[in-house]
Design an enzyme around this catalytic site. Structure first.
Site, PDB file in Angstrom:
ATOM      1  CG  MET A  30      -6.875   1.748   2.291  1.00  0.00           C
ATOM      2  SD  MET A  30      -7.844   1.403   3.760  1.00  0.00           S
ATOM      3  CE  MET A  30      -7.244   2.650   4.870  1.00  0.00           C
ATOM      4  N   GLY A  31      -6.319   5.032  -1.268  1.00  0.00           N
ATOM      5  CA  GLY A  31      -6.609   6.274  -1.976  1.00  0.00           C
ATOM      6  C   GLY A  31      -6.249   7.519  -1.191  1.00  0.00           C
ATOM      7  CG  HIS A  37      -0.409   6.646  -1.291  1.00  0.00           C
ATOM      8  ND1 HIS A  37      -1.094   7.674  -0.698  1.00  0.00           N
ATOM      9  CD2 HIS A  37      -0.704   5.522  -0.578  1.00  0.00           C
ATOM     10  CE1 HIS A  37      -1.795   7.209   0.326  1.00  0.00           C
ATOM     11  NE2 HIS A  37      -1.564   5.914   0.428  1.00  0.00           N
ATOM     12  CD  GLN A  61      -7.333  -1.794   5.856  1.00  0.00           C
ATOM     13  OE1 GLN A  61      -7.245  -2.494   4.852  1.00  0.00           O
ATOM     14  NE2 GLN A  61      -6.366  -0.952   6.206  1.00  0.00           N
ATOM     15  CD  GLU A 148      11.302   1.137   4.776  1.00  0.00           C
ATOM     16  OE1 GLU A 148      11.784   2.207   5.233  1.00  0.00           O
ATOM     17  OE2 GLU A 148      11.972   0.301   4.149  1.00  0.00           O
ATOM     18  CB  SER A 185      -0.664  10.075   7.223  1.00  0.00           C
ATOM     19  OG  SER A 185      -1.902   9.474   7.540  1.00  0.00           O
ATOM     20  CB  SER A 186      -4.846   9.446   3.602  1.00  0.00           C
ATOM     21  OG  SER A 186      -4.078   8.813   2.597  1.00  0.00           O
ATOM     22  NE  ARG A 187      -6.980   6.831   9.693  1.00  0.00           N
ATOM     23  CZ  ARG A 187      -6.711   5.580   9.318  1.00  0.00           C
ATOM     24  NH1 ARG A 187      -5.471   5.202   9.064  1.00  0.00           N
ATOM     25  NH2 ARG A 187      -7.690   4.706   9.179  1.00  0.00           N
TER      26      ARG A 187
HETATM   27  O1  PAF Z   1      -1.836   0.649   3.842  1.00  0.00           O
HETATM   28  C1  PAF Z   1      -2.984   0.724   3.367  1.00  0.00           C
HETATM   29  O2  PAF Z   1      -3.380   1.726   2.776  1.00  0.00           O
HETATM   30  C2  PAF Z   1      -3.934  -0.457   3.535  1.00  0.00           C
HETATM   31  O3  PAF Z   1      -3.795  -1.045   4.786  1.00  0.00           O
HETATM   32  C3  PAF Z   1      -3.802  -1.497   2.412  1.00  0.00           C
HETATM   33  C4  PAF Z   1      -2.447  -2.173   2.427  1.00  0.00           C
HETATM   34  C5  PAF Z   1      -4.038  -0.846   1.075  1.00  0.00           C
HETATM   35  C6  PAF Z   1      -4.860  -2.590   2.598  1.00  0.00           C
HETATM   36  O4  PAF Z   1      -6.146  -2.071   2.555  1.00  0.00           O
END
Ligand code: PAF
Length: 283
Positions: A30-31, A37, A61, A148, A185-187
């Site tokens: 999700m960038g 990532h 989602q 994970e 985490s992006s958050r």
């Molecule tokens: O883990 C994420 O960033 C998202 O849940 C995913 C797998 C890209 C699906 O939108």
């Protein structure tokens, strides 16, 4: 490396690569990419001839009161990182490209999605399974890479691939942490200075749980009670869940007598963070 916005452009590139007999890796994201990532991209680049990174904040989602609008976005920075790490395509569709008017088909799953994050985010995994299925259909990857840290998501996607006979190998990659233990985490970007310090309660509490298990404790209630008590010492923290589940089925266990996942979701201020470790006797 190309940044593309349309499904047709990805399909065209995939067609050409397939004609050349090349293998393809997919890294769905999700960038707002971080080292977690990047470790997925590195692994994909190593194991496949071509790598497609999708950057798409998937609206379906997110629940109605969740952070869809405020979720951090920076496609310029993400594209530069993908280029630097050897990706071939960044797929960055608009929501309307992925969900055309009248979109009404969803991929849903029972059992595995009914515990942990699925309890507090009841429509989350339906959104994840749907978008990941679409991405698999568009990219047709040989392998797809997931972190994970989202252990339940990884288990759900592996199960979906098995149940629906999808032709892709799902590869789970280890959690990447900051030097002080906080899972990337992006958050994390939502956290204030005080909250950033408070967030260490997650990794420290996991260390406590792991230590109890390694010292021979097998009673899940005792372990999770001690972990919850530890989290409660941090005043900025609010527990969503701390649970120990069967690593395959995601169902709670009472005794550690099989491979398990010890997982937690904790609010630090308004930010919900997740973290986990797995334990298999003798490993
Ligand atoms: O883990 C994420 O960033 C998202 O849940 C995913 C797998 C890209 C699906 O939108």
């Amino acid at each position: 490396m190309k940044v593309v916005k349309t499904i047709d452009e990805v399909k065209q590139a995939v067609r050409e690569w397939r004609e050349e007999g090349l293998t393809i890796g997919a890294v769905p994201t999700m960038g707002y990419l971080h080292e977690g990532h990047l470790s997925l991209i590195d692994r994909s680049v190593k194991e496949n001839d071509r790598t497609v990174v999708s950057v798409f904040v998937n609206p379906i989602q997110f629940g109605p009161s969740e952070d869809l609008e405020s979720y951090p976005r920076d496609i310029e920075r993400d594209s530069a990182l993908c280029r630097g790490h050897g990706a071939d395509i960044v797929f960055n569709p608009e929501p309307g490209e992925m969900y055309k008017d009248g979109f009404s088909t969803f991929v849903d799953m029972s059992v595995l999605t009914e515990e942990l994050c699925g309890l507090s985010r009841p429509t989350h995994f339906r959104g994840v399974c749907t978008v990941v299925t679409k991405l698999f259909n568009i990219i047709t990857p040989d392998r797809a890479y997931f972190g994970e840290k989202d252990a339940q998501q990884l288990a759900v996607i592996k199960h979906m691939v098995r149940d629906l006979n999808m032709n892709v190998t799902v590869v789970g990659c280890p959690i990447v942490r900051e030097a002080d233990g906080l899972a990337k985490s992006s958050r994390n970007t939502y956290l204030s200075g005080d909250e950033r310090s408070a967030a260490l309660i997650l990794s420290r509490t996991l260390a406590l749980g792991r230590k109890m298990i390694e010292a021979g404790e097998r009673d899940v209630r005792k372990i999770t009670d001690a972990m919850k008590k530890n989290i409660e010492t941090e005043k900025l923290a609010r527990i969503d869940y701390v649970k120990i589940v069967d690593i395959e089925t995601m169902q709670q266990v009472e005794t550690i007598d099989r491979p398990v996942l010890c997982a937690m979701a904790v609010y630090i201020g308004k930010t919900r963070l997740i973290d986990n470790f797995s334990f298999t006797e003798g490993e």
